[in-house]
Scaffold this active site. Structure first.
Site, PDB file in Angstrom:
ATOM      1  N   LYS A 140      27.989  49.985  78.779  1.00 30.57           N
ATOM      2  CA  LYS A 140      27.207  50.344  77.598  1.00 30.57           C
ATOM      3  C   LYS A 140      27.305  51.838  77.296  1.00 30.57           C
ATOM      4  CE  LYS A 140      25.914  46.239  76.591  1.00 30.57           C
ATOM      5  NZ  LYS A 140      26.428  45.606  75.355  1.00 30.57           N
ATOM      6  N   TYR A 185      27.022  47.057  84.128  1.00 28.35           N
ATOM      7  CA  TYR A 185      26.508  46.844  82.773  1.00 28.35           C
ATOM      8  C   TYR A 185      26.191  48.182  82.100  1.00 28.35           C
ATOM      9  CZ  TYR A 185      23.545  45.081  78.994  1.00 28.35           C
ATOM     10  OH  TYR A 185      22.999  44.800  77.772  1.00 28.35           O
TER      11      TYR A 185
END
Length: 312
Positions: free
Chosen positions: A196, A192
């Site tokens: 990002k 994740y």
């Protein structure tokens, strides 16, 4: 003198309250005029944040294109927007588009469908995101790739498909709803955080490239976006300074607050926005200027987590 001061104080407070009310009303009207008749594309419109963005921009008179991977939920959102529309104000019927950003091959067709319908896109809100939590060595490579497809390759593919239209018109705004983990990584969220970081890097570069074409690129980075009714529990987090740090770092913001900030970002043409309480904000600066301290704090937190048995 004392009596006059006592009498003046309520009048002063009343005057300040009136000025604040006028300011809020002007800001609200300004926000709506900023998107009136504008074509606004929202990805993952069926998520909590997507729904709130749809509500805010629909009330502002935007021509919405709502994208999502579940048609029934898109129709439910459509019905909800139509049911609350004010007949005295101009609003437009939203267009619904099936879009699963994990399937990159369909993104170009969606962009073409939108441009064929409206001829242009004024605002693109890249909202779709998926996350996973777990030790890096236990997360499969296939899952890593899926995270990257939805959080990175999907948004940039849609952006690239719509950019030529914005460039030719020399107008438009692209908004990336990212996460503070685009600036710093939290343990057990490797895929994740990586996605990002990648997305933020891409749109930071794109911002500079698009300046000469007058196309604005904005990023809105909250901490985690919490659900409507879920609030952080106390538990035994206060037992350790490291647990307190991680709890504060992962506190989320409400979808309504983020949606309103997205609207302000579009209205004021902001380039970068952070939505976080003081602890995450401080963590970003500590990571930048005192990296060894940041790594030490994070490492201690990981060690304590590994030593505490999982509840349930």
């Amino acid at each position: 003198m004392g009596v006059t001061a006592v009498l003046m104080l309520p009048l002063l407070l009343l005057g300040i309250s009136g000025l604040l009310f006028i300011y809020q009303e002007v800001s609200r009207l300004w926000s709506k005029s900023a998107v009136q008749n504008k074509v606004v594309v929202i990805t993952d419109a069926i998520s909590g944040l997507g729904k709130e963005c749809a509500r805010v921009f629909h009330m502002g008179g935007a021509r919405l294109v709502l994208c999502g991977k579940n048609w029934e939920r898109l129709e439910m959102l459509y019905d909800a927007l139509i049911s609350v529309a004010d007949p005295s104000k101009q609003t437009f019927t939203p267009k619904l588009v099936l879009l699963d950003l994990s399937d990159i091959s369909c993104v170009q067709d969606v962009a073409k469908e939108v441009l064929d319908c409206y001829g242009c896109v004024d605002v693109l809100i890249n909202n779709a995101s998926v996350k996973v939590k777990g030790p890096a060595h236990k997360i499969s490579l296939e899952l890593d790739k899926k995270i990257m497809d939805v959080n990175y390759f999907g948004p940039i593919t849609l952006t690239k498909a719509l950019l030529p239209n914005m460039i030719s018109r020399r107008t438009g705004q692209i908004v990336l709803v990212n996460n503070i983990q685009g600036k710093l990584g939290i343990p057990f969220r490797t895929a994740y955080a990586a996605s990002k970081h990648a997305a933020l890097g891409f749109f930071d570069c794109l911002r500079a490239e698009m300046e000469e074409y007058e196309v604005l690129v904005s990023t809105v980075s909250p901490t985690f976006i919490r659900s409507y009714h879920v609030y952080p529990g106390q538990g035994n987090w206060e037992a350790s300074i490291w647990k307190f740090f991680f709890r504060k770092l992962t506190y989320g913001v409400h979808p309504v607050d983020v949606a309103e900030e997205v609207m302000r970002t579009v209205r004021r043409k902001k380039q970068e926005v952070y939505m976080a309480n003081p602890i995450p904000r401080a963590a970003v600066y500590v990571r930048t200027f005192f990296p060894e301290l940041f790594f030490a704090v994070v490492a201690c937190g990981v060690k304590e987590k590994l030593n505490v048995p999982e509840e349930g």
